[in-house]
Design a protein around this motif. Structure first.
Motif, PDB file in Angstrom:
ATOM      1  N   THR A   1      -1.922  -1.286  -3.807  1.00 49.74           N
ATOM      2  CA  THR A   1      -2.803  -0.131  -3.816  1.00 49.74           C
ATOM      3  C   THR A   1      -1.982   1.147  -3.878  1.00 49.74           C
ATOM      4  OG1 THR A   1      -4.481  -1.290  -2.504  1.00 49.74           O
ATOM      5  CG2 THR A   1      -4.620   1.110  -2.585  1.00 49.74           C
TER       6      THR A   1
ATOM      7  N   ASP B   1      -4.740  -1.704  -7.602  1.00 47.72           N
ATOM      8  CA  ASP B   1      -5.749  -0.655  -7.449  1.00 47.72           C
ATOM      9  C   ASP B   1      -5.075   0.704  -7.561  1.00 47.72           C
ATOM     10  OD1 ASP B   1      -8.012  -2.295  -7.043  1.00 47.72           O
ATOM     11  OD2 ASP B   1      -7.477  -2.581  -4.942  1.00 47.72           O
TER      12      ASP B   1
ATOM     13  N   ASN C   1      -2.085  -7.888  -3.306  1.00 48.97           N
ATOM     14  CA  ASN C   1      -2.791  -6.680  -3.702  1.00 48.97           C
ATOM     15  C   ASN C   1      -1.864  -5.471  -3.579  1.00 48.97           C
ATOM     16  OD1 ASN C   1      -5.023  -8.310  -3.956  1.00 48.97           O
ATOM     17  ND2 ASN C   1      -5.967  -7.650  -2.043  1.00 48.97           N
TER      18      ASN C   1
ATOM     19  N   LEU D   1      -5.656   4.510  -7.320  1.00 46.52           N
ATOM     20  CA  LEU D   1      -6.442   5.672  -6.917  1.00 46.52           C
ATOM     21  C   LEU D   1      -5.641   6.948  -7.133  1.00 46.52           C
ATOM     22  CD1 LEU D   1      -7.317   3.100  -5.043  1.00 46.52           C
ATOM     23  CD2 LEU D   1      -8.573   4.822  -3.755  1.00 46.52           C
TER      24      LEU D   1
ATOM     25  N   ILE E   1      -3.962  -8.010  -7.937  1.00 44.44           N
ATOM     26  CA  ILE E   1      -4.871  -6.870  -8.062  1.00 44.44           C
ATOM     27  C   ILE E   1      -4.058  -5.596  -7.860  1.00 44.44           C
ATOM     28  CG2 ILE E   1      -6.875  -5.677  -7.112  1.00 44.44           C
ATOM     29  CD1 ILE E   1      -7.967  -8.377  -6.261  1.00 44.44           C
TER      30      ILE E   1
ATOM     31  N   SER F   1      -9.492   3.874 -10.463  1.00 43.05           N
ATOM     32  CA  SER F   1     -10.654   4.539  -9.880  1.00 43.05           C
ATOM     33  C   SER F   1     -10.906   5.877 -10.574  1.00 43.05           C
ATOM     34  CB  SER F   1     -10.429   4.767  -8.380  1.00 43.05           C
ATOM     35  OG  SER F   1      -9.579   5.875  -8.175  1.00 43.05           O
TER      36      SER F   1
ATOM     37  N   THR G   1       0.857  -1.179   0.000  1.00 46.36           N
ATOM     38  CA  THR G   1       0.000   0.000   0.000  1.00 46.36           C
ATOM     39  C   THR G   1       0.894   1.230   0.000  1.00 46.36           C
ATOM     40  OG1 THR G   1      -1.832  -1.078   1.169  1.00 46.36           O
ATOM     41  CG2 THR G   1      -1.762   1.312   1.222  1.00 46.36           C
TER      42      THR G   1
ATOM     43  N   ASN H   1      -7.401  -2.021 -11.526  1.00 45.15           N
ATOM     44  CA  ASN H   1      -8.580  -1.191 -11.311  1.00 45.15           C
ATOM     45  C   ASN H   1      -8.156   0.269 -11.214  1.00 45.15           C
ATOM     46  OD1 ASN H   1     -10.455  -3.422 -11.038  1.00 45.15           O
ATOM     47  ND2 ASN H   1      -9.567  -3.790  -9.020  1.00 45.15           N
TER      48      ASN H   1
END
Length: 208
Positions: free
Chosen positions: A118, A141, A116, A143, A139, A162, A98, A160
């Protein structure tokens, strides 16, 4: 061997050089606060959780060299703070990354980010050289901002993006990504050729 005892902290705000001379060198059972530079020259520097835990908190600065930074016995690498971090030459592994604040640039070497990953709103992860490897069924992510202008992004899974996120590609390429991309934000291919072996689903935002 340097041991932190019960509550020891090693605070590196300057430059720590692990030279090619000498034998094995180990840091054990402490908190290593890094806002400076760590240069490991074709040898190894071991971080060991012994009787006491070991936490390497990387808040700023560069990890470089042609050697290896090894985390042994449960020693942990933590991405902390809001600084400017650069990986240039070493191989690092981290499960479930993260990136909450600041930036991380993979300039050289290999960053294994399994699980994951992020990138929070306001943070950025850039791949300018070397390898970012996510493993299988990963995954990612986004943002904040993920920018790829060099190197390799290896692995497969789902990206993904956002509504606050940006995926920026400007490498000379061509590059092929084995990911599905679900985007409600912005996907920019500014230069080069980006091939997708998976699907691109644009739920909102812009792809150009």
């Amino acid at each position: 061997r340097v041991s932190g005892g019960h509550v020891g902290t090693f605070d590196n705000r300057g430059t720590l050089v692990r030279s090619t001379s000498g034998g094995a060198f180990t840091l054990e059972g402490m908190t290593f606060e890094n806002s400076g530079s760590v240069d490991i020259q074709s040898v190894s520097l071991a971080m060991v959780a012994g009787v006491n835990p070991f936490d390497f908190n990387w808040s700023d600065g560069a990890l470089s060299g042609t050697g290896s930074l090894d985390f042994i016995g449960g020693a942990r690498l933590n991405i902390t703070g809001s600084g400017t971090r650069v990986l240039d030459g070493l191989s690092l592994s981290l499960n479930d990354l993260t990136l909450g604040m600041g930036s991380l640039e993979v300039r050289g070497g290999t960053f294994n980010a399994s699980g994951n990953t992020t990138i929070s709103d306001g943070a950025s992860l850039s791949l300018t050289g070397g390898t970012l490897e996510t493993g299988t069924s990963a995954i990612l992510d986004i943002l904040g901002v993920f920018a790829m202008s060099g190197g390799q992004l290896l692995g497969d899974g789902v990206v993904n993006v956002s509504n606050t996120g940006q995926f920026n590609y400007s490498s000379t390429g061509p590059d092929t990504l084995d990911f599905d991309i679900n985007s409600a934000g912005s996907v920019y291919v500014e230069n080069g050729v980006l091939n997708l072996s998976g699907n691109l689903v644009q739920n909102a935002g812009l792809t150009t």
